[in-house]
Design a protein around this motif. Structure first.
Motif, PDB file in Angstrom:
ATOM      1  N   GLU A 127       0.784  -1.053   0.033  1.00  0.00           N
ATOM      2  CA  GLU A 127      -0.077   0.135  -0.160  1.00  0.00           C
ATOM      3  C   GLU A 127       0.938   1.157   0.203  1.00  0.00           C
TER       4      GLU A 127
ATOM      5  N   THR B   2      -6.833   4.256   3.812  1.00  0.00           N
ATOM      6  CA  THR B   2      -7.984   4.588   4.520  1.00  0.00           C
ATOM      7  C   THR B   2      -8.279   5.886   4.454  1.00  0.00           C
ATOM      8  N   GLN B  71      -8.426  -3.452   2.460  1.00  0.00           N
ATOM      9  CA  GLN B  71      -9.687  -2.799   2.368  1.00  0.00           C
ATOM     10  C   GLN B  71     -10.401  -3.827   0.921  1.00  0.00           C
ATOM     11  N   PHE B  72      -9.832  -4.254   0.254  1.00  0.00           N
ATOM     12  CA  PHE B  72     -10.254  -5.120  -0.699  1.00  0.00           C
ATOM     13  C   PHE B  72     -10.162  -6.640  -0.707  1.00  0.00           C
ATOM     14  N   GLU B  73      -9.562  -6.915   0.599  1.00  0.00           N
ATOM     15  CA  GLU B  73      -9.094  -8.237   0.507  1.00  0.00           C
ATOM     16  C   GLU B  73     -10.438  -9.414   0.184  1.00  0.00           C
ATOM     17  N   GLY B 117     -16.200   1.199  -0.157  1.00  0.00           N
ATOM     18  CA  GLY B 117     -15.521   0.646   0.650  1.00  0.00           C
ATOM     19  C   GLY B 117     -16.289   1.395   2.189  1.00  0.00           C
ATOM     20  N   GLN B 118     -15.503   1.126   3.326  1.00  0.00           N
ATOM     21  CA  GLN B 118     -16.292   1.728   4.537  1.00  0.00           C
ATOM     22  C   GLN B 118     -14.939   1.933   5.487  1.00  0.00           C
ATOM     23  N   GLU B 119     -15.380   2.803   6.429  1.00  0.00           N
ATOM     24  CA  GLU B 119     -14.406   3.187   7.541  1.00  0.00           C
ATOM     25  C   GLU B 119     -14.758   2.222   8.703  1.00  0.00           C
ATOM     26  N   HIS B 126     -18.374   4.523   1.956  1.00  0.00           N
ATOM     27  CA  HIS B 126     -18.033   5.255   0.679  1.00  0.00           C
ATOM     28  C   HIS B 126     -18.709   4.745  -0.442  1.00  0.00           C
TER      29      HIS B 126
END
Lengths: 389, 135
Positions: A127, B2, B71-73, B117-119, B126
């Motif tokens: 990342e 994030t 986040q995309f796992e 995505g999300q927090e 999002h």
């Protein structure tokens, strides 16, 4: 502008060096370069450091002063500069240091490049690498750094018929060179099949199409050319330098199979050096992915556009081929501590031009080139080097 | 990565509704909005007009992501593409509602409003564009 030459080089081993800190690495490379140049600390006028992201990798900013401090130079109160520019930061630091000497402001400058990437986990490291792409309009949608290069690879395959086997030939060649480099992260040859059968990272790129995460550092000492002979019997002159930028996001570029920044940086460097691509015997190019080396040898005009794949598979870029590319093993096998890259490439070219490259020596090397990318090609830097005699 | 709430919120116009700009000097469309036209430079300052993309385009290149950010796992493997919109401008987006092996360069696609995505588990979600096969 005054002429500038390299009078000293040094580097650490590259790899997953869990017992070594960022400081340890930066200092080792710097001290080796200073010893190689037979300098006293009083001779040094300034320190330039290429570092991509110590803030994210080790939570430490202000690494320019840190490296000078731990190299025993704190009492000299030298000006220290940290340069950021994604993967190209080391090469930009070299260019800025060259300009500082050329301008007459300084006579002797130490240029270091360092990155400590394995103090964070692999996912986090990937990342951080992605942060040199466009975070708002690429990364946020799920595009990874490898994914962006994969999209260049896919397009190159579509337009020119480049094959996965031809891309794999880049990795095989660079591992073969790396096996001859005692400082390389991977000193082991691999086969085309091993590359093709490795797990996918981002199709059409597999694990062995990607350079590794690495720790490491490299340093060179630059000197005003007239004084260089006082320190070195074989000063290596910087004959030309070029830097160029482009749209940050890959999708905004004019062409997805040409990095215009590389083309223009190359033209600027060759123009200044009054040289042609055919004059170069040895080149270190930015092979963070196998496709990147294919793009680089085309965009630097060593190989015709679209023919980079077949040229690699036929051995034109092998050690002592038509042009020897990535004799150090490149980012692929030597390793990829990002901030160190541009400086480590210069170290390899200087060794080659001095005739000190051991088993991987290019016969009759007189002119060498380094090519370094930032991000997915929004920055490119090219330096040309020549033997002073 | 994030994103803090304001950082995502301030780009909502473009991420929800594909709002870009059109240069009042040469007519070139940009996405996301630009303050200066890359073609006209200074001439375009003050002449960049709000412009909404129609949402249709075609695939220029693509990849299937197997090594994904945290986040995309849960979504991997997933398809990312560079899409050329009918207005000429290009953007990067996820392709959905299509098997990776069925994606082709040149394929016609259209924008779709999706969750990006999300927090964390309890934070803001999002939303934004993804693209799916047209038709």
């Amino acid at each position: 502008m005054r002429d500038v030459a390299v009078i000293g080089v040094g580097e650490t081993e590259f790899g997953e060096l869990w017992d070594r800190s960022f400081r340890d690495l930066g200092i080792e490379a710097g001290l080796k370069a200073i010893q190689d140049a037979k300098l006293r600390s009083e001779d040094i006028d300034a320190v330039y450091i290429g570092n991509m992201s110590a803030g994210k990798f080790i939570d430490q900013e202000h690494v320019s002063a840190l490296v000078a401090d731990y190299s025993g130079l704190a009492d000299m109160h030298l000006p220290t500069v940290r340069v950021e520019g994604g993967g190209a930061c080391g090469a930009i630091a070299l260019l800025q240091a060259r300009l500082a000497i050329a301008s007459g402001m300084h006579d002797i400058v130490v240029v270091g490049g360092a990155e400590k990437m394995t103090d964070v986990g692999e996912v986090q490291a990937a990342e951080i690498l992605s942060s040199t792409a466009d975070q708002e309009w690429e990364s946020v949608f799920g595009a990874t750094f490898a994914g962006l290069y994969a999209m260049m690879a896919r397009r190159h395959m579509h337009e020119f018929g480049t094959t996965r086997e031809q891309m794999a030939a880049v990795a095989v060649k660079n591992h073969k060179n790396g096996a001859l480099n005692p400082e390389a992260q991977f000193q082991k040859e691999i086969t085309i099949d091993a590359v093709l059968q490795a797990p996918w990272v981002a199709e059409p790129l597999g694990l062995f199409d990607c350079a590794p995460l690495s720790d490491g550092a490299a340093a060179v000492v630059l000197c005003e050319a007239q004084r260089a002979r006082k320190f070195s019997d074989t000063p290596i002159r910087i004959a030309g330098s070029g830097q160029a930028s482009d749209f940050l996001a890959l999708h905004d570029r004019r062409d997805l199979t040409t990095l215009d920044a590389t083309v223009i940086a190359g033209k600027r460097a060759f123009h200044e050096a009054k040289m042609m691509p055919k004059d170069v015997q040895v080149a270190e190019v930015h092979d963070n992915f196998t496709i990147s080396e294919i793009l680089a040898i085309e965009d630097l005009r060593f190989i015709e556009k679209g023919k980079g794949g077949p040229a690699t598979a036929e051995g034109l870029t092998a050690l002592n081929g038509k042009i020897s590319v990535n004799t150090s093993g490149g980012l692929k096998a030597r390793g990829q501590p990002v901030g160190a890259t541009g400086v480590a490439q210069a170290v390899e070219i200087v060794r080659q031009l001095r005739g000190e490259a051991g088993k991987r020596q290019v016969v009759g090397a007189r002119h060498g080139l380094t090519h370094t990318l930032g991000g997915t090609g929004a920055t490119a830097v090219v330096h040309l080097f020549e033997r002073g005699d | 990565m994030t994103l803090a709430i304001p950082r995502f919120w301030r780009e909502i116009q473009s991420r929800y509704n594909l709002i870009g700009t059109k240069c009042g000097s040469c007519g070139k469309v940009d996405f996301p909005p630009r303050a200066v036209c890359p073609v006209c430079g200074r001439k375009s300052i003050g002449k960049m007009q709000r412009f909404q993309l129609g949402g249709k385009g075609s695939v220029v290149t693509y990849t299937v992501i197997h090594d994904a950010p945290a986040q995309f796992e849960m979504q991997k493997p997933y398809v990312m593409a560079i899409i050329e919109m009918d207005e000429g401008v290009r953007l990067t987006s996820q392709l959905i509602d299509v098997k990776p092996e069925d994606v082709r360069i040149g394929m016609k696609v259209q924008a779709s409003f999706r969750k990006l995505g999300q927090e964390g588990d309890a934070g803001v979600i999002h939303y934004g564009y993804k693209f799916r096969p047209a038709g």
